[in-house]
Design an enzyme around this catalytic site. Structure first.
Site: not given
Ligand SMILES: Cc1cn([C@H]2C[C@H](O)[C@@H](COP(=O)(O)OP(=O)(O)OP(=O)(O)O)O2)c(=O)[nH]c1=O
Length: 206
Positions: A87
């Site tokens: 997460d």
């Molecule tokens: C800060 C940042 C976040 N993110 C993304 C990563 C995660 O996919 C998302 C944060 O959400 P999460 O809730 O961590 O993950 P998710 O809902 O995409 O997937 P799952 O819970 O099924 O594992 O933000 C980027 O792609 N680049 C960045 O620079």
């Protein structure tokens, strides 16, 4: 004492995030997806609790994703293998910035981040016969100032949606990332150094 886990040639990646797939592939880990049947229930795991710190929040949500994934595996005929969950959250001034609900929300988050530093926290957990082990990666990111027109154009690109803090360092937002301290892969959603250590401890072969 916990039993030594048997070696495993692959893991289950319990994540809908395309970034996590890409990052695991980068270090050569073989994985199969173990996705929730009900994505809305998965999103509900991410609800904040009043007064909870960003650190407590991100670890709790990561572990809740792990428990939910274990239940799915238990209820299925799939082979047993370690499960990886993660997460990511962004925090500034003690507030937790999750994924933006709409364009106005994304613009508000970006206005809050522009011209200053914030932290990105990613918790990762690997669970298997040896129990669930988690690690937390904390990075500091400094954004350049952003004019309102730049924020609007970035939101209009669609990139902020589905991303914590409404940006993707791996995408167009790189233009605004003046400095980082910590883990680039952690900011993107899966800290590879910590992840590799957890996988080696679980005897995953890669
Ligand atoms: C800060 C940042 C976040 N993110 C993304 C990563 C995660 O996919 C998302 C944060 O959400 P999460 O809730 O961590 O993950 P998710 O809902 O995409 O997937 P799952 O819970 O099924 O594992 O933000 C980027 O792609 N680049 C960045 O620079």
């Amino acid at each position: 004492m916990q039993p030594t886990p048997a070696p495993s040639a692959f893991i289950y990646l319990a994540s809908q995030s395309p970034r996590r797939r890409e990052l695991l592939g980068q270090i050569g880990v073989r994985f199969e997806l173990l996705l929730p049947d009900d994505p809305a229930a998965a999103e509900a795991l991410e609800a904040e609790r009043p007064g909870e710190s960003a650190r407590d929040y991100v670890v709790r949500v990561c572990e809740a994703k792990a428990s939910a994934a274990f239940e799915r595996l238990r209820a299925s005929p799939l082979a047993s293998a370690p499960i990886l969950t993660a997460d990511t959250t962004v925090t500034v001034d003690g507030a937790i910035l999750g994924k933006p609900a709409d364009a106005a929300h994304a613009a508000d988050m970006l206005a809050r981040l522009a011209g200053r530093e914030h932290q990105v926290l990613t918790a990762v957990a690997v669970g298997g016969t040896h129990g669930v082990h988690a690690a937390l990666s904390i990075s500091t990111v400094r954004f350049a100032p952003m004019r309102a027109a730049q924020i609007d154009a970035y939101v209009a690109s669609g990139e902020p949606f589905g991303k914590a803090g409404a940006y993707g360092i791996q995408g167009r937002a790189a233009e605004f990332v003046a400095q980082i301290e910590g883990s680039y892969s952690g900011i993107m959603g899966l800290p590879l150094y910590e992840t590799a250590a957890l996988l080696r401890a679980a005897r995953v072969e890669f």
